[in-house]
Design a protein around this motif. Structure first.
Motif, PDB file in Angstrom:
ATOM      1  N   SER A  25       0.822  -1.192   0.000  1.00 21.00           N
ATOM      2  CA  SER A  25       0.000   0.000   0.000  1.00 21.00           C
ATOM      3  C   SER A  25       0.874   1.266   0.000  1.00 21.00           C
ATOM      4  CB  SER A  25      -0.929  -0.080   1.206  1.00 21.00           C
ATOM      5  OG  SER A  25      -1.415   1.136   1.556  1.00 21.00           O
ATOM      6  N   LYS A  29       1.208   4.313  -3.010  1.00 21.30           N
ATOM      7  CA  LYS A  29       0.913   5.713  -2.703  1.00 21.30           C
ATOM      8  C   LYS A  29       2.075   6.662  -2.941  1.00 21.30           C
ATOM      9  CE  LYS A  29      -2.618   4.879   0.852  1.00 21.30           C
ATOM     10  NZ  LYS A  29      -3.118   3.665   0.248  1.00 21.30           N
ATOM     11  N   GLU A 241      -0.534   5.509   4.461  1.00 19.70           N
ATOM     12  CA  GLU A 241      -0.917   6.864   4.074  1.00 19.70           C
ATOM     13  C   GLU A 241       0.003   7.915   4.725  1.00 19.70           C
ATOM     14  OE1 GLU A 241      -4.175   7.316   2.474  1.00 19.70           O
ATOM     15  OE2 GLU A 241      -3.623   9.412   2.174  1.00 19.70           O
ATOM     16  N   SER A 242       0.199   7.798   6.015  1.00 22.07           N
ATOM     17  CA  SER A 242       1.002   8.818   6.685  1.00 22.07           C
ATOM     18  C   SER A 242       2.482   8.698   6.297  1.00 22.07           C
ATOM     19  CB  SER A 242       0.798   8.808   8.209  1.00 22.07           C
ATOM     20  OG  SER A 242       1.402   7.697   8.777  1.00 22.07           O
ATOM     21  N   LYS A 245       2.899  10.291   2.929  1.00 24.19           N
ATOM     22  CA  LYS A 245       2.863  11.756   3.033  1.00 24.19           C
ATOM     23  C   LYS A 245       4.168  12.300   3.594  1.00 24.19           C
ATOM     24  CE  LYS A 245      -2.009  12.892   3.357  1.00 24.19           C
ATOM     25  NZ  LYS A 245      -3.107  12.870   4.329  1.00 24.19           N
TER      26      LYS A 245
END
Ligand code: PGA
Length: 256
Positions: A25, A29, A241-242, A245
């Motif tokens: 994942s 991303k 996700e984090s 980012k």
């Protein structure tokens, strides 16, 4: 110009299926930023093969959280630098504060581990940092100087890119209380001076990263400092996700 390095320290987390999901994942991303930053995933030993299967041939590198200084023999429970290379690792963390404080690792052990790792072709992320007590009593710079000097003593460094020093104040790890960018930059400037005394001009190219409650909220400000060349991320690296980012925002902040 030092290329920033952002490394994800998963610590003692992730079963095989979780590691695979997280690595996959994350890769989906995050774009390939190789030209601007180095990205390393550092899972526990038991899932190195799983994560290797996902990142092999991509822009993301693989690392391990610890290593022993002997190559083979009767050292039950230990893992050698050659074994880590064989498992696909390019990087290894040495001297993380949890190993120093929970498991009794000394500066001398850290020094042996770094030498053995560099000799076998692994790149090293050396962690240093003071406890809350050392900071409050004003002894932090002395402590960090000692840690760096002993860790790097009698070391042959063939390339500055093979050593990263992570400044991780113990009081900032996993606490949600990061060092301010100013505080971290000041200590990291001092680490650069000490490194310069040891390696001369080459030290200018050694990356010094910050670790301790790094999140997507504070990464830009931290990397914006002149002496902060990236981050070692614990808790926030357990979410794809984090982490994606943090990598993206950190890389962008260092390019401008
Ligand atoms: P943290 O851990 O980001 O959860 O504070 C950092 C580290 O220990 O490397």
């Amino acid at each position: 110009m030092r290329k920033p390095l952002i490394a994800a320290n998963w610590k003692m987390n992730m079963l095989r299926w979780e590691a695979q999901e997280l690595a996959r994942s994350f890769l989906e991303k995050v774009p390939d930023l190789t030209a601007y930053s180095d990205v390393v995933l550092i899972p526990p030993f038991t899932v190195l093969d799983v994560v290797r299967g996902v990142v092999d041939g991509t822009h993301v590198k693989l690392g391990a959280q610890n290593v022993f200084w002997e190559e083979r023999g009767a050292f039950t429970g230990e893992i050698s630098p050659g074994m880590l290379r064989d498992a696909g690792c390019e990087w290894v963390i040495v001297g993380h504060s949890e190993r120093r404080h929970v498991l009794g690792e000394t500066d001398e052990m850290v020094n042996k581990k770094i030498k053995a790792s560099l000799d076998s072709g692994l790149n090293v992320i050396l962690c240093v940092g003071e406890t809350l007590e050392e900071r409050e009593s004003g002894k932090h710079l002395k402590r960090i100087t000692g840690q760096v000097e002993i860790a790097l003593s009698q070391l042959e460094l063939d390339s500055p890119h093979r050593l990263v020093i992570a400044y991780e104040p113990v009081w900032a790890i996993g606490t949600g209380k990061n060092a301010t960018p100013d505080e971290a930059d000041y200590v990291q400037g001092t680490i650069r001076e000490i490194t310069g005394n040891i390696f001369g001009d080459m030290a200018e190219e050694v990356r010094i990263v910050y670790g301790g409650s790094v999140t997507e909220e504070n990464i830009q400000e931290l990397i914006g400092e002149p002496n902060i060349d990236g981050a070692l991320v614990g808790g926030a690296s357990l979410q794809a996700e984090s982490l994606a980012k943090i990598v993206q925002m950190g890389t962008e902040a260092s390019v401008v």
